[in-house]
Design a protein around this motif. Sequence first.
Motif, PDB file in Angstrom:
ATOM      1  N   SER A   1       0.905  -0.744   0.040  1.00  0.00           N
ATOM      2  CA  SER A   1      -0.439  -0.051   0.081  1.00  0.00           C
ATOM      3  C   SER A   1       0.959   0.968   0.082  1.00  0.00           C
ATOM      4  O   SER A   1       0.264   2.400  -0.586  1.00  0.00           O
ATOM      5  N   LEU A   2       1.709   1.457   0.921  1.00  0.00           N
ATOM      6  CA  LEU A   2       2.616   2.285   0.750  1.00  0.00           C
ATOM      7  C   LEU A   2       3.210   2.571  -0.460  1.00  0.00           C
ATOM      8  O   LEU A   2       3.791   4.073  -1.089  1.00  0.00           O
ATOM      9  N   LEU A   3       3.782   2.064  -0.986  1.00  0.00           N
ATOM     10  CA  LEU A   3       4.290   2.093  -2.851  1.00  0.00           C
ATOM     11  C   LEU A   3       3.903   2.227  -3.544  1.00  0.00           C
ATOM     12  O   LEU A   3       3.882   2.884  -4.405  1.00  0.00           O
ATOM     13  N   LYS A   4       2.432   1.574  -3.364  1.00  0.00           N
ATOM     14  CA  LYS A   4       1.316   2.087  -4.361  1.00  0.00           C
ATOM     15  C   LYS A   4       1.412   3.168  -4.299  1.00  0.00           C
ATOM     16  O   LYS A   4       1.409   4.403  -5.557  1.00  0.00           O
ATOM     17  N   GLN A   5       1.373   4.178  -2.982  1.00  0.00           N
ATOM     18  CA  GLN A   5       0.825   5.812  -3.144  1.00  0.00           C
ATOM     19  C   GLN A   5       2.077   6.427  -3.080  1.00  0.00           C
ATOM     20  O   GLN A   5       2.244   7.269  -4.281  1.00  0.00           O
ATOM     21  N   MET A   6       3.456   5.740  -2.748  1.00  0.00           N
ATOM     22  CA  MET A   6       4.509   6.601  -3.632  1.00  0.00           C
ATOM     23  C   MET A   6       4.589   6.469  -5.014  1.00  0.00           C
ATOM     24  O   MET A   6       5.085   7.826  -5.444  1.00  0.00           O
TER      25      MET A   6
END
Length: 153
Positions: free
Chosen positions: A15-20
Amino acid sequence: MWALIGAVANSALSSLLKQMFNHERPAPALRSDPGMPSSHAQSFLYAAVFLVLSLFYWLGMTYLSVILGVATLAMGCYLSWLRISQRLHTPNQVLVGGIVGSAFGALWFALFHFLVREAFASSLPIRIVVTTGSALFCVCFVVYAIRNWFKDD
């Protein structure tokens, strides 16, 4: 419990990587959320690598562990490929998800065997804290999943 906690941590990382990255999915995709990395590929390969390393740890390098290991990795790759064939992700999104999931699975396995296992085996207070914390984490995750399951309906 350690593998399940790792699966949840892997999902949070995705989820964090998708936002980044905020990378769009292929044009005909049915979903509008970012597609990089593929969460499914990341989860499939996390589970596959963690399971294969666990098999080799428990069974050693035997014919059975090699056959099961290859079959497990092949299944993880096949399930990841389905995300491309269904036009839900680009090959790069699935590749990045697979690499991140594989690396996280290996790291999570190593973290347990090099840090947690020794401390767990050598100290009763650490066993109590780890077991209680893991059980509490799992209960909270189940409650969270059930609440969101009913929220979507």
